[in-house]
Motif scaffolding. Structure first.
Motif, PDB file in Angstrom:
ATOM      1  N   TYR A  13       0.847  -1.190   0.000  1.00  0.00           N
ATOM      2  CA  TYR A  13       0.000   0.000   0.000  1.00  0.00           C
ATOM      3  C   TYR A  13       0.880   1.236   0.000  1.00  0.00           C
ATOM      4  CZ  TYR A  13      -3.706   3.315   0.774  1.00  0.00           C
ATOM      5  OH  TYR A  13      -4.571   4.367   0.608  1.00  0.00           O
ATOM      6  N   VAL A  14       0.594   2.156  -0.941  1.00  0.00           N
ATOM      7  CA  VAL A  14       1.391   3.367  -1.135  1.00  0.00           C
ATOM      8  C   VAL A  14       0.514   4.570  -0.831  1.00  0.00           C
ATOM      9  CG1 VAL A  14       2.853   4.667  -2.730  1.00  0.00           C
ATOM     10  CG2 VAL A  14       2.643   2.173  -2.984  1.00  0.00           C
ATOM     11  N   GLY A  15       0.966   5.441   0.076  1.00  0.00           N
ATOM     12  CA  GLY A  15       0.204   6.639   0.403  1.00  0.00           C
ATOM     13  C   GLY A  15       1.084   7.711   0.999  1.00  0.00           C
ATOM     14  N   ASP A  16       0.536   8.916   1.128  1.00  0.00           N
ATOM     15  CA  ASP A  16       1.338  10.056   1.566  1.00  0.00           C
ATOM     16  C   ASP A  16       0.940  10.592   2.925  1.00  0.00           C
ATOM     17  OD1 ASP A  16      -0.238  13.058   0.667  1.00  0.00           O
ATOM     18  OD2 ASP A  16      -1.129  11.087   0.353  1.00  0.00           O
ATOM     19  N   ALA A  17       0.019   9.934   3.613  1.00  0.00           N
ATOM     20  CA  ALA A  17      -0.460  10.438   4.896  1.00  0.00           C
ATOM     21  C   ALA A  17      -0.277   9.387   5.991  1.00  0.00           C
ATOM     22  CB  ALA A  17      -1.934  10.836   4.806  1.00  0.00           C
ATOM     23  N   GLN A  18      -0.259   9.848   7.234  1.00  0.00           N
ATOM     24  CA  GLN A  18      -0.085   8.922   8.351  1.00  0.00           C
ATOM     25  C   GLN A  18      -1.182   7.871   8.373  1.00  0.00           C
ATOM     26  OE1 GLN A  18       0.250  10.829  12.173  1.00  0.00           O
ATOM     27  NE2 GLN A  18       0.756   8.934  13.238  1.00  0.00           N
ATOM     28  N   ARG A  19      -2.420   8.278   8.072  1.00  0.00           N
ATOM     29  CA  ARG A  19      -3.509   7.307   8.100  1.00  0.00           C
ATOM     30  C   ARG A  19      -3.308   6.214   7.055  1.00  0.00           C
ATOM     31  NH1 ARG A  19      -5.990  11.871   6.096  1.00  0.00           N
ATOM     32  NH2 ARG A  19      -6.445  11.808   3.864  1.00  0.00           N
ATOM     33  N   ASP A  20      -2.614   6.529   5.946  1.00  0.00           N
ATOM     34  CA  ASP A  20      -2.331   5.514   4.927  1.00  0.00           C
ATOM     35  C   ASP A  20      -1.402   4.445   5.490  1.00  0.00           C
ATOM     36  OD1 ASP A  20      -3.812   6.860   2.909  1.00  0.00           O
ATOM     37  OD2 ASP A  20      -2.112   8.171   2.521  1.00  0.00           O
ATOM     38  N   ILE A  21      -0.356   4.896   6.159  1.00  0.00           N
ATOM     39  CA  ILE A  21       0.604   3.954   6.718  1.00  0.00           C
ATOM     40  C   ILE A  21      -0.047   3.145   7.839  1.00  0.00           C
ATOM     41  CG2 ILE A  21       2.865   3.708   7.788  1.00  0.00           C
ATOM     42  CD1 ILE A  21       2.790   4.763   4.818  1.00  0.00           C
ATOM     43  N   GLU A  22      -0.833   3.797   8.684  1.00  0.00           N
ATOM     44  CA  GLU A  22      -1.515   3.088   9.765  1.00  0.00           C
ATOM     45  C   GLU A  22      -2.453   2.023   9.207  1.00  0.00           C
ATOM     46  OE1 GLU A  22      -3.492   5.980  12.150  1.00  0.00           O
ATOM     47  OE2 GLU A  22      -1.634   6.771  13.016  1.00  0.00           O
ATOM     48  N   THR A  67       3.291  17.985   5.787  1.00  0.00           N
ATOM     49  CA  THR A  67       3.670  19.233   6.439  1.00  0.00           C
ATOM     50  C   THR A  67       5.045  19.077   7.074  1.00  0.00           C
ATOM     51  OG1 THR A  67       2.735  18.628   8.595  1.00  0.00           O
ATOM     52  CG2 THR A  67       1.237  19.648   6.990  1.00  0.00           C
ATOM     53  N   LYS A  68       5.699  20.192   7.317  1.00  0.00           N
ATOM     54  CA  LYS A  68       7.031  20.157   7.913  1.00  0.00           C
ATOM     55  C   LYS A  68       6.996  19.606   9.337  1.00  0.00           C
ATOM     56  CE  LYS A  68       8.685  24.115   5.215  1.00  0.00           C
ATOM     57  NZ  LYS A  68       9.210  25.503   5.256  1.00  0.00           N
ATOM     58  N   GLU A  69       5.843  19.728   9.987  1.00  0.00           N
ATOM     59  CA  GLU A  69       5.745  19.307  11.383  1.00  0.00           C
ATOM     60  C   GLU A  69       5.557  17.804  11.542  1.00  0.00           C
ATOM     61  OE1 GLU A  69       3.837  21.738  10.019  1.00  0.00           O
ATOM     62  OE2 GLU A  69       5.073  23.398  10.789  1.00  0.00           O
ATOM     63  N   GLU A  70       5.162  17.117  10.488  1.00  0.00           N
ATOM     64  CA  GLU A  70       4.867  15.693  10.608  1.00  0.00           C
ATOM     65  C   GLU A  70       6.154  14.881  10.763  1.00  0.00           C
ATOM     66  OE1 GLU A  70       0.821  14.736   8.283  1.00  0.00           O
ATOM     67  OE2 GLU A  70       2.331  15.697   7.035  1.00  0.00           O
ATOM     68  N   GLN A  71       6.166  14.033  11.778  1.00  0.00           N
ATOM     69  CA  GLN A  71       7.320  13.191  12.072  1.00  0.00           C
ATOM     70  C   GLN A  71       7.157  11.854  11.336  1.00  0.00           C
ATOM     71  OE1 GLN A  71       9.949  14.407  13.915  1.00  0.00           O
ATOM     72  NE2 GLN A  71       8.767  16.323  13.862  1.00  0.00           N
ATOM     73  N   THR A  72       7.433  11.870  10.049  1.00  0.00           N
ATOM     74  CA  THR A  72       7.152  10.690   9.225  1.00  0.00           C
ATOM     75  C   THR A  72       7.970   9.471   9.635  1.00  0.00           C
ATOM     76  OG1 THR A  72       8.766  11.401   7.556  1.00  0.00           O
ATOM     77  CG2 THR A  72       6.488  12.125   7.266  1.00  0.00           C
ATOM     78  N   ALA A  73       9.129   9.694  10.226  1.00  0.00           N
ATOM     79  CA  ALA A  73       9.956   8.559  10.643  1.00  0.00           C
ATOM     80  C   ALA A  73       9.283   7.743  11.732  1.00  0.00           C
ATOM     81  CB  ALA A  73      11.317   9.050  11.117  1.00  0.00           C
ATOM     82  N   ASP A  74       8.356   8.370  12.454  1.00  0.00           N
ATOM     83  CA  ASP A  74       7.662   7.676  13.540  1.00  0.00           C
ATOM     84  C   ASP A  74       6.472   6.860  13.056  1.00  0.00           C
ATOM     85  OD1 ASP A  74       9.435   8.902  15.289  1.00  0.00           O
ATOM     86  OD2 ASP A  74       8.063  10.558  15.757  1.00  0.00           O
ATOM     87  N   TRP A  75       6.120   6.975  11.784  1.00  0.00           N
ATOM     88  CA  TRP A  75       4.920   6.313  11.293  1.00  0.00           C
ATOM     89  C   TRP A  75       5.108   4.814  11.075  1.00  0.00           C
ATOM     90  CZ3 TRP A  75       3.131  10.268   6.981  1.00  0.00           C
ATOM     91  CH2 TRP A  75       2.819  11.491   7.602  1.00  0.00           C
ATOM     92  N   GLY A  76       6.353   4.387  10.898  1.00  0.00           N
ATOM     93  CA  GLY A  76       6.626   2.969  10.756  1.00  0.00           C
ATOM     94  C   GLY A  76       6.471   2.411   9.365  1.00  0.00           C
ATOM     95  N   ALA A  77       6.512   3.263   8.344  1.00  0.00           N
ATOM     96  CA  ALA A  77       6.427   2.768   6.964  1.00  0.00           C
ATOM     97  C   ALA A  77       7.597   1.831   6.672  1.00  0.00           C
ATOM     98  CB  ALA A  77       6.423   3.936   5.980  1.00  0.00           C
ATOM     99  N   ASP A  78       7.340   0.819   5.873  1.00  0.00           N
ATOM    100  CA  ASP A  78       8.385  -0.142   5.530  1.00  0.00           C
ATOM    101  C   ASP A  78       9.395   0.421   4.545  1.00  0.00           C
ATOM    102  OD1 ASP A  78       7.371  -2.540   6.986  1.00  0.00           O
ATOM    103  OD2 ASP A  78       5.640  -2.234   5.676  1.00  0.00           O
ATOM    104  N   ALA A  79       8.968   1.394   3.742  1.00  0.00           N
ATOM    105  CA  ALA A  79       9.858   2.005   2.750  1.00  0.00           C
ATOM    106  C   ALA A  79       9.288   3.363   2.372  1.00  0.00           C
ATOM    107  CB  ALA A  79       9.984   1.120   1.505  1.00  0.00           C
TER     108      ALA A  79
END
Length: 219
Positions: free
Chosen positions: A165-174, A192-204
């Motif tokens: 699954y490919v997406g650009d938002a935290q809810r996509d990764i969740e 957004t600059k404030e989003e901590q994407t590294a914390d979302w747990g995406a595989d790639a």
């Protein structure tokens, strides 16, 4: 993770750059109330959050008391001019064709309402031809719940563990993680600059659509 049998994509901010028309709809509503418009650099990172995110940014706490009224006005404005400046991200058509050549099924799972998705997709034949399109109101729940992704996998006749699954938002990764799918963060989308994407747990993650092909070659 083995190479996938199917890849599911978010729509806004992943396959389509819809921010210009979403932002225009927001500003149409604001102008109707003689309010200051929101600049593109402010509304673009919020586009993946749809009408709720955009209107909350513009109206603040007032949005909570006028939610239905403002959302109705926004959706009417958006439906009227849904295809003025919306475009495929560069490389998406080539990506869809390349996946078909690899016998990888493709579907869309979006929180965009069905009526708006049906209005938009015919402008993009490669997307309109996809066999699985699950929208925000297809089921009784939407992302970040996993059920829409699981439903799309069922429509394609594949098991969830066979899907990316490919997406650009935290809810996509969740949603992808909850569905036990391999998750890919589209970093070129609306973040957004404030989003901590590294914390979302995406595989790639990928920086542009065609980079997904490079990722496939690594599997």
């Amino acid at each position: 993770m083995l190479k996938p049998t199917a890849i599911l994509f978010d729509l806004d901010g992943t396959l389509l750059d819809t921010a210009p028309d979403l932002g225009a709809a927001l500003n149409t509503v604001l102008r109707s109330e003689q309010r200051a418009e929101v600049a593109a650099e402010a509304y673009t990172p919020l586009a993946s959050h749809g009408s709720t995110g955009l209107l909350r940014h513009a109206y603040g706490k007032e949005f909570d008391t006028r939610r239905d009224e403002l959302r109705e006005a926004f959706l009417a404005a958006y439906a009227k001019d849904i295809m003025v400046n919306t475009r495929l991200y560069q490389g998406v058509n080539e990506l869809i064709k390349a996946l078909a050549e690899r016998d990888i099924a493709v579907g869309i799972v979006t929180n965009k309402p069905l009526a708006l998705t049906r209005q938009l997709l015919p402008h993009f034949p490669d997307l309109s031809a996809l066999k699985a399109v699950v929208c925000g109101d297809t089921l009784q729940v939407a992302k970040p719940r996993p059920e829409p992704l699981l439903h799309a996998a069922e429509l394609l006749g594949v098991q969830p563990h066979q899907c990316w699954y490919v997406g650009d938002a935290q809810r996509d990764i969740e949603a992808g993680l909850a569905a036990k799918m391999f998750t890919v963060l589209a970093r070129y989308g609306y973040l957004t600059k404030e989003e901590q994407t590294a914390d979302w747990g995406a595989d790639a993650h990928i920086e542009q659509p065609l980079a997904l092909l490079d990722l496939l070659e690594q599997k």
